[in-house]
Design an enzyme around this catalytic site. Sequence first.
Site, PDB file in Angstrom:
ATOM      1  N   LYS A   1      43.195  45.186  39.083  1.00  0.00           N
ATOM      2  CA  LYS A   1      42.045  44.590  38.785  1.00  0.00           C
ATOM      3  C   LYS A   1      40.928  44.231  39.804  1.00  0.00           C
ATOM      4  O   LYS A   1      39.884  44.977  39.324  1.00  0.00           O
ATOM      5  CB  LYS A   1      42.300  42.886  38.244  1.00  0.00           C
TER       6      LYS A   1
ATOM      7  N   CYS B   1      32.833  28.741  39.817  1.00  0.00           N
ATOM      8  CA  CYS B   1      34.191  28.491  39.031  1.00  0.00           C
ATOM      9  C   CYS B   1      34.768  27.628  39.432  1.00  0.00           C
ATOM     10  O   CYS B   1      34.566  26.862  40.761  1.00  0.00           O
ATOM     11  CB  CYS B   1      34.498  29.905  38.906  1.00  0.00           C
TER      12      CYS B   1
ATOM     13  N   ARG C   1      31.262  29.774  45.371  1.00  0.00           N
ATOM     14  CA  ARG C   1      31.062  31.329  45.091  1.00  0.00           C
ATOM     15  C   ARG C   1      29.419  31.688  45.418  1.00  0.00           C
ATOM     16  O   ARG C   1      29.008  32.187  44.362  1.00  0.00           O
ATOM     17  CB  ARG C   1      31.932  31.917  44.092  1.00  0.00           C
TER      18      ARG C   1
ATOM     19  N   ASP D   1      44.748  34.728  46.583  1.00  0.00           N
ATOM     20  CA  ASP D   1      44.990  34.833  45.129  1.00  0.00           C
ATOM     21  C   ASP D   1      46.627  34.525  45.199  1.00  0.00           C
ATOM     22  O   ASP D   1      46.926  34.475  43.886  1.00  0.00           O
ATOM     23  CB  ASP D   1      44.815  36.344  44.757  1.00  0.00           C
TER      24      ASP D   1
ATOM     25  N   ARG E   1      42.679  37.589  31.983  1.00  0.00           N
ATOM     26  CA  ARG E   1      41.460  37.994  32.589  1.00  0.00           C
ATOM     27  C   ARG E   1      42.142  39.172  33.767  1.00  0.00           C
ATOM     28  O   ARG E   1      41.577  39.945  34.027  1.00  0.00           O
ATOM     29  CB  ARG E   1      40.889  37.293  33.448  1.00  0.00           C
TER      30      ARG E   1
HETATM   31  N1  EPU Z   1      30.818  34.003  50.112  1.00  0.00           N
HETATM   32  C1  EPU Z   1      29.846  33.608  50.441  1.00  0.00           C
HETATM   33  N2  EPU Z   1      28.703  34.271  50.072  1.00  0.00           N
HETATM   34  C2  EPU Z   1      28.545  35.448  49.334  1.00  0.00           C
HETATM   35  C3  EPU Z   1      29.815  36.064  49.038  1.00  0.00           C
HETATM   36  C4  EPU Z   1      31.071  35.424  49.323  1.00  0.00           C
HETATM   37  O1  EPU Z   1      29.398  32.484  50.995  1.00  0.00           O
HETATM   38  O2  EPU Z   1      27.662  35.912  49.163  1.00  0.00           O
HETATM   39  C5  EPU Z   1      32.219  33.444  50.449  1.00  0.00           C
HETATM   40  C6  EPU Z   1      32.984  32.866  49.138  1.00  0.00           C
HETATM   41  O3  EPU Z   1      32.507  31.544  48.728  1.00  0.00           O
HETATM   42  C7  EPU Z   1      34.330  32.797  49.774  1.00  0.00           C
HETATM   43  C8  EPU Z   1      34.253  34.015  50.991  1.00  0.00           C
HETATM   44  O4  EPU Z   1      33.251  34.263  51.061  1.00  0.00           O
HETATM   45  O5  EPU Z   1      34.524  31.614  50.408  1.00  0.00           O
HETATM   46  C9  EPU Z   1      35.142  35.097  50.349  1.00  0.00           C
HETATM   47  O6  EPU Z   1      34.940  35.510  49.050  1.00  0.00           O
HETATM   48  P1  EPU Z   1      34.779  36.912  48.740  1.00  0.00           P
HETATM   49  O7  EPU Z   1      33.279  37.441  48.655  1.00  0.00           O
HETATM   50  O8  EPU Z   1      35.692  37.726  49.538  1.00  0.00           O
HETATM   51  O9  EPU Z   1      35.312  37.052  47.285  1.00  0.00           O
HETATM   52  P2  EPU Z   1      34.807  37.788  46.054  1.00  0.00           P
HETATM   53  O10 EPU Z   1      34.471  39.183  46.220  1.00  0.00           O
HETATM   54  O11 EPU Z   1      34.093  36.947  44.987  1.00  0.00           O
HETATM   55  C10 EPU Z   1      37.329  38.847  45.539  1.00  0.00           C
HETATM   56  C11 EPU Z   1      38.302  38.933  44.520  1.00  0.00           C
HETATM   57  C12 EPU Z   1      38.881  37.602  44.284  1.00  0.00           C
HETATM   58  C13 EPU Z   1      39.531  37.273  45.681  1.00  0.00           C
HETATM   59  C14 EPU Z   1      38.445  37.416  46.721  1.00  0.00           C
HETATM   60  C15 EPU Z   1      39.221  36.780  48.169  1.00  0.00           C
HETATM   61  C16 EPU Z   1      37.432  40.380  42.918  1.00  0.00           C
HETATM   62  C17 EPU Z   1      36.804  40.950  41.809  1.00  0.00           C
HETATM   63  N3  EPU Z   1      37.671  39.286  43.290  1.00  0.00           N
HETATM   64  O12 EPU Z   1      36.245  37.976  45.114  1.00  0.00           O
HETATM   65  O13 EPU Z   1      39.890  37.500  43.245  1.00  0.00           O
HETATM   66  O14 EPU Z   1      40.013  35.698  45.690  1.00  0.00           O
HETATM   67  O15 EPU Z   1      37.970  38.403  46.774  1.00  0.00           O
HETATM   68  O16 EPU Z   1      40.152  37.843  48.263  1.00  0.00           O
HETATM   69  O17 EPU Z   1      37.637  41.383  43.919  1.00  0.00           O
HETATM   70  C18 EPU Z   1      41.306  36.750  41.479  1.00  0.00           C
HETATM   71  O18 EPU Z   1      41.711  37.851  41.617  1.00  0.00           O
HETATM   72  O19 EPU Z   1      41.852  35.894  41.103  1.00  0.00           O
HETATM   73  C19 EPU Z   1      40.125  36.559  42.609  1.00  0.00           C
HETATM   74  C20 EPU Z   1      39.450  35.483  42.668  1.00  0.00           C
END
Ligand code: EPU
Length: 423
Positions: A22, A118, A123, A312, A404
């Site tokens: 995913k 969420c 996020r 995750d 999802r």
């Molecule tokens: N963060 C910020 N600002 C930003 C972006 C992120 O503060 O602009 C913070 C977030 O709030 C969090 C940390 O950085 O505390 C890490 O978040 P990250 O950006 O790495 O998460 P993401 O890219 O939104 C992806 C996966 C998630 C997984 C996370 C962490 C996808 C589509 N989603 O999310 O997957 O938990 O990385 O590994 O790739 C899941 O599959 O259940 C899922 C939630």
Amino acid sequence: MSSIVVTGGGRLEGKTVIQGSKNLAVPCLAASILFDDEVTFYNVPDISDVRGSLNMLRCLGAKTVQKGNTVTIDPKSIKSCSLCDESGVCGGGRSSILYCGPLLAKYGKCSCVSPGGCKIGKRPTDLHQMIFKAFGADSERKENEDNSNLSFCAEKWRGCVIELPIRSVGATESAVLSAVLAEGRTDIYGYAKEPEIVHLCEFLCTAGADISFDEAADRITVNGVKKLNSCCFRLSPDRIVAGTYMIYCCICGGNVRLIDAPACELGAVIDVLKKAGAVITQHDGCIDIAMNKRPVSVGVVETDYYPGFPTDMQSLLLALESISEGSSIVVENIFESRFETANLLKKMGAGIEIEGNTAYINGTVKLTNRDLAAPDLRGGAAVLGAMMAADGKATLSCTEVIDRGYEDIAGDLKKLGFAGLED
Ligand code: EPU
């Protein structure tokens, strides 16, 4: 609202093939905007997050064809740069922010519904916005009644230096997707090292992008190219789905073979499950896992960026620790509110106390099934796992959140020998 009725009990015995990833499908589909011609992906999981991504591409005007697990995107017909439709078709998921970099690079403008909070945390998208600005975007945030739209435009799109203060997966993806067609060189420091980032870059390089990793310098360098060439790419298997089924085997006991499972991306999970008492071997792309006794508590586990223990899998680990012998501590370091699952496990009799970002767990021999609602994707999968080993019969509702990310969790569980599921 979908639901599953679960009757707990019974060991797992069987094998299943692990679906495509995913968290790789989502950025790869966004990347298709960068192309001038068709791009085809194989092994794309048929899950609602992917269907959401295809809806977004269609909102922009791209042609999409999905045949089984093969998806072809033709971006030539893209006419719109807006993902702010009234129906909400385009704004549902967090991944809309990943479309902004490619739209700005290719068309110089974009808008999307701000992908907000969420159940696992706030996020924010501040890092994505910082990245778009560094490449040359001006932003405008329009507050409207029920959501806030993000709009950007850019006259020039130039390579830049980005220093990420957090190893954010999405921000790293946004930076890479923005850089591929930008003028000149981009250096991304403090990048996320998750396997999905490496595979996304492999895909882009197959299409002619110029991307290199310098691990010692903690940097990804992207030299902008004029165009990407039409290509085909096979998505790698989903490490979190493989990890989920490994935990199910530990919770229920049994012997399971996972075919096309990425063992080399699951080092931290395998180490923890071995501590719990599982016997795990790997060969020819398969993971074999056997659990023939009550699991023992794994001590202290903290979630961390890759290659650490993945956030995750945290909810799933809580479910395992709830029925393990002894006490354990699970610390969540990535998302601030990812302990909703603990409250549901407690309703089933689990001995869990939450203090801040730490869960203290006292293993219970047996949990009792209760009617519950899946709280979020991984939390839903975790509660399902706990219900599979608990006493009695109960309904897990809101299972659409599990869809999802899991293509056919009920079908996979049947293949793994679990007989206690009814629709
Ligand atoms: N963060 C910020 N600002 C930003 C972006 C992120 O503060 O602009 C913070 C977030 O709030 C969090 C940390 O950085 O505390 C890490 O978040 P990250 O950006 O790495 O998460 P993401 O890219 O939104 C992806 C996966 C998630 C997984 C996370 C962490 C996808 C589509 N989603 O999310 O997957 O938990 O990385 O590994 O790739 C899941 O599959 O259940 C899922 C939630």
